[in-house]
Motif scaffolding. Structure first.
Motif, short mmCIF file in Angstrom:
data_model
loop_
_atom_site.label_atom_id
_atom_site.label_comp_id
_atom_site.label_asym_id
_atom_site.label_seq_id
_atom_site.Cartn_x
_atom_site.Cartn_y
_atom_site.Cartn_z
N ASN A 8 -6.31 2.00 11.49
CA ASN A 8 -5.93 1.97 9.68
C ASN A 8 -6.51 3.37 8.98
O ASN A 8 -5.71 3.84 8.45
CB ASN A 8 -6.08 0.55 9.44
N LYS A 63 -4.14 6.51 7.23
CA LYS A 63 -4.42 6.87 6.05
C LYS A 63 -4.81 8.55 6.10
O LYS A 63 -4.01 9.28 5.21
CB LYS A 63 -5.05 5.99 5.50
N ASN A 111 -2.29 13.71 8.61
CA ASN A 111 -0.38 13.09 8.42
C ASN A 111 0.61 13.54 9.73
O ASN A 111 1.24 12.63 9.79
CB ASN A 111 -0.16 14.44 7.22
N LYS A 152 6.77 7.16 7.44
CA LYS A 152 5.41 7.08 7.30
C LYS A 152 4.90 7.20 6.28
O LYS A 152 4.78 6.85 5.17
CB LYS A 152 4.42 8.57 7.37
N LEU A 153 4.12 5.72 7.03
CA LEU A 153 3.54 4.12 6.00
C LEU A 153 2.55 4.49 5.19
O LEU A 153 1.61 5.13 5.36
CB LEU A 153 3.88 2.34 6.31
N THR A 154 2.18 4.19 4.36
CA THR A 154 1.09 4.25 3.59
C THR A 154 0.19 3.81 4.24
O THR A 154 -1.08 4.22 3.98
CB THR A 154 0.72 3.40 1.89
N THR A 155 -0.34 2.41 5.57
CA THR A 155 -0.89 2.37 6.29
C THR A 155 -0.40 1.84 7.48
O THR A 155 0.21 1.37 7.58
CB THR A 155 -1.99 1.23 5.30
N HIS A 174 -1.22 -4.16 7.97
CA HIS A 174 -0.36 -4.79 6.70
C HIS A 174 -0.33 -6.57 7.14
O HIS A 174 -0.18 -6.40 5.93
CB HIS A 174 0.93 -4.53 6.91
N LYS A 186 -1.70 -7.70 3.81
CA LYS A 186 -0.73 -8.08 2.05
C LYS A 186 -0.05 -9.22 2.07
O LYS A 186 0.36 -9.93 3.04
CB LYS A 186 0.37 -6.64 2.33
N ASP A 231 10.70 1.48 -7.53
CA ASP A 231 9.69 2.40 -6.26
C ASP A 231 10.29 3.88 -6.53
O ASP A 231 10.61 4.38 -6.40
CB ASP A 231 10.83 1.82 -4.81
N SER A 235 9.38 6.47 -4.53
CA SER A 235 9.43 7.20 -3.46
C SER A 235 11.26 6.82 -3.19
O SER A 235 12.11 7.75 -2.54
CB SER A 235 8.57 5.98 -1.82
#
Length: 788
Positions: A104, A108, A111, A157-160, A163, A166, A188, A190
């Protein structure tokens, strides 16, 4: 005279006052009645329009949830999740947490990386990307996590990477039971839209193996829906969260306004009726309608959102809230009175000039007339409701007919499968006799007596197969009217049709008790018996019952059907007769078998109930009209054809196979006999086993060069036995799959557990010979389908 005149004047004034008072009282009562009726009608219309919008919102949400469920139904996701879960499950808990945390953090801070590329470019990710591109105006990012919360495929590409911590993941995972979670995230950036995250659990054998989340851009659809309703109904409706945040309102940005808390409190205290409330200095009626999804979906549904978008504390978020539809409308009392009392005012003016009492009478008559009109409207609504009920009843009847057809098709498949199994045995015997006939002919041993014996035996097999077709035709003969039939005779016909499956799994059936004559539909009741027996066979296979049995006990009042395949969870026992309720998720059960069985029994005036017994489940069937007949002996099913023991014929063996040892694992004795004959003819040493357990025992005591493994067997099937040979015993000898079921799914399962090749029944000698030479001489085996 003046005194008399004064008295008359006073009397006239008194009379006028009394008449005017009566007229005023009558008029006031009438006005109040009209106002009350108009207000009641206004409140009903307000609630009705709000309810219509709530239903449309429910429909819109349900349709989009179903779209996401369709995306998640692809077997590609199930296979990927199964593999990912197995990889992470092999790691210890502490090591797994550390590995996920490390992955994880790397996700983060970079890229691009091999991990990121694998999540964004694997087959599941490409499938999700195709779905997204097909609905660009609806779908935002779509991704899948395994049961440990890590992403295995994503369109972006997700932030994390992890999950599991969450709120939406925990809400949808629901402690392993799974539920639909609507992530009410708000605006949102994005996606540049108001986004609802639809999170659905992906199940296998009733357990959550992963979650699929699709972020949907639905704000435009909701706002268009509200605008259409406001335009048609002349009322203003908005969608709010349970704690007051305005989610959607025409001409306003979402989550920028809130409903006064005291208004929500009053609405919750007065559920079901519109409430008069002073809003922005104007008295308006407010109607509340809840948006419910749990009643119309298979899963429980929960709403929630991120802490930054909520109207409660930052830790809880709006998790656990629901959506409400609030409908506002101002009741114009003056317009209602003008619309309903203009004629009355004219009549009163005339009565004041002429006869006040007459006006009062007319006023009373008009009140009665108005009440009759109101009653007429109520009666018209009642008639409309009755018509709607009749139409709904017809729709239900059509749906029930569809359900019957569905069940009939499923039953037809069950019967065809049974007939195929029964034919497989005489076909194998026919194959064996042809091989023996060929050997005798080429060795010059054929004479007239042997030839006539061969023809006689083949005619016997053909007659048996023809009788099977006749039994199948007679079984599906439909009864138009209730008739008396012997219950044991019906049971005997059903057992005869299912004899192949029962014998395959070594299931003994015991029919005991009296012989009943039952009044009803024999053909349909046979469907009930087939459904019950088929369910027991499936449960016996799944639970690996060692000495399986089914008991049917007949008494003067009905029949008790029971097995020893293990019971049903008491929590769901009362639901097994509900339509579309099934306990066979992994086997693709439709959930209609027991429902149709219940309808058939009740259609004969009877009753069917289920209860758990000591070793399994029991069904008690009571008949409305039945009588005891003369005694009929109890019986159990027997094998349809007994295969002869062939005599080995000496044929020149293949050089490559000389001295090799082959293990034949096959539960049907006729098939083992055919293979024994063919393999000995090729010069091979043959060992035999009738199921997976026996095969493992033989391998532990003998050196084996190659294995011929049947896939479908009782106790332990060929797939599980192969898996143990490869994973536990760590043996690498070639394993060739044998089965009559050659669909692609079966082939993939065979190769997945470690089988090297594939042959279909009945076995062709040349294909068998070629395949044995191939697998024994080729160290780099190619997994190819060898099918006749």
């Amino acid at each position: 005279m003046s005194s008399l005149r004064q008295i008359r004047i006073n009397l006239l004034l008194l009379f006028s006052i009394i008449v005017s008072g009566l007229i005023a009282i009558t008029f006031y009562y009438h006005v109040q009645t009209i106002e009350t009726l108009a207000q009641d009608e206004f409140e009903q219309t307000l609630s009705s329009k709000g309810q219509e919008l709530a239903v449309d919102v429910q429909t819109l949400l349900r349709q989009n949830i179903e779209k996401v469920q369709v995306i998640g139904s692809n077997q590609l996701l199930t296979q990927a999740l199964r593999s990912s879960n197995e990889n992470y499950a092999q790691i210890g808990v502490a090591a797994r947490k550390a590995q996920i945390a490390e992955q994880n953090e790397a996700w983060k801070t970079h890229n691009t990386s091999p991990l990121i590329e694998s999540v964004l470019t694997n087959p599941v990710a490409m499938y999700l990307r195709d779905v997204k591109s097909g609905l660009p105006n609806l779908m935002g990012e779509i991704f899948v996590t395994n049961r440990f919360g890590v992403a295995i495929a994503s369109t972006n590409k997700l932030t994390t990477f992890a999950h599991q911590h969450k709120y939406w993941w925990q809400g949808a995972y629901h402690q392993g039971r799974g539920q639909v979670f609507i992530d009410d995230r708000g605006f949102d950036e994005s996606a540049n839209a108001y986004v609802l995250g639809i999170v659905i659990p992906l199940l296998e054998q009733g357990e959550v193996i992963g979650l699929l989340k699709a972020n949907l851009k639905l704000s435009g659809l909701f706002l268009d829906l509200i605008a259409r309703h406001n335009e048609v109904s002349a009322f203003e409706s908005i969608i709010v969260r349970s704690y007051g945040q305005v989610v959607f309102q025409e001409n306003w940005q979402s989550l920028t306004r809130a409903v006064p808390p005291e208004l929500l409190k009053l609405l919750n205290q007065k559920r079901g009726s519109p409430l008069l409330y002073k809003l922005f200095g104007e008295s308006v009626f407010v109607a509340q309608n809840n948006i419910q999804l749990s009643d119309i979906l298979q899963f429980n549904v929960e709403f929630g959102g991120m802490p930054v978008t909520v109207d409660r504390d930052a830790t809880q978020g709006n998790k656990g809230e629901q959506w409400l539809v609030l409908t506002f409308g101002a009741f114009d009392k003056g317009a209602a009175l003008i619309a309903n009392t203009t004629s009355y005012a004219v009549s009163i003016a005339i009565a004041l000039v002429f006869f006040g009492l007459v006006l009062g009478f007319i006023g009373v008559q008009l009140i009665i007339h108005k009440e009759q009109e109101y009653q007429a409207r109520l009666q018209e609504r009642a008639l409309k409701t009755e018509r709607d009920l009749i139409l709904k009843t017809r729709e239900n009847a059509i749906q029930l007919e569809v359900v019957h057809k569905h069940s009939k098709n499923a039953l037809l498949g069950e019967m065809l499968g049974s007939i195929a199994h029964q034919w497989r045995q005489p076909l194998n015997e026919l194959s064996l006799r042809l091989v023996k006939f060929s050997g005798q002919y080429h060795q010059g041993e054929m004479n007239n007596a042997l030839f006539e014996d061969f023809v006689k035996e083949q005619n016997r097999l053909i007659d048996f197969m023809g009788q099977t077709v006749s039994d199948f035709q007679n079984f599906f003969r439909q009864d138009k009217v209730p008739q008396n039939f012997a219950l044991k005779s019906a049971i005997s016909q059903v057992l005869k049709l299912l004899e192949g499956r029962l014998n395959k799994h070594r299931i003994m059936v015991y029919v005991t008790g009296v012989n009943l004559q039952v009044n009803g539909y024999e053909g349909e009741f046979k469907q009930v018996l087939i459904n019950l027996i088929a369910n027991s066979i499936d449960a016996i296979k799944e639970n690996l019952v060692q000495k399986p049995r089914i008991d049917l006990h007949l008494s003067a009042s009905g029949m008790v059907f029971s097995d020893n395949a293990g019971g049903i969870d008491e929590q769901i026992l009362s639901q097994i007769f509900d339509p579309y309720f099934t306990t066979k998720f992994t086997q693709g059960g439709s959930g209609l078998g027991l429902y149709i069985s219940k309808l058939i029994v009740e259609g004969m005036g009877g009753k069917i109930e289920a209860r758990n017994t000591e070793n399994g489940v029991g069904f008690e069937i009571h008949f409305a009209q039945c009588a005891v007949l003369e005694a009929v002996p109890d019986f159990t099913p027997r094998m349809a054809v007994e295969a002869p023991k062939p005599e080995p014929i000496a044929v020149q063996p293949q050089v490559k196979l000389q001295g090799k040892t082959v293990l034949v694992v096959e539960d049907v004795e006729v098939n083992r006999t055919v293979l024994l004959y063919l393999l000995q003819e090729m010069g091979l040493s043959v060992l035999q086993a009738s199921n997976g357990f026996e095969a493992l025992e033989v391998i532990g005591k003998n050196a084996v060069d190659v294995i011929l493994m049947d896939i479908e067997m009782p106790a332990m099937d060929g797939l599980k036995a192969t898996q143990k040979i490869r994973e536990q015993l760590r043996l690498s000898m070639p394993i060739i799959a044998l089965t009559g079921n050659s669909n692609q799914e079966t082939i993939q399962k065979a190769f997945a557990v470690g089988m090297d090749a594939y042959l279909t029944k009945p076995i062709d000698r040349e294909l068998l010979l070629n395949q044995l030479n191939t697998v024994l001489s080729n160290s780099g085996l190619n997994k190819v389908l060898m099918s006749k």
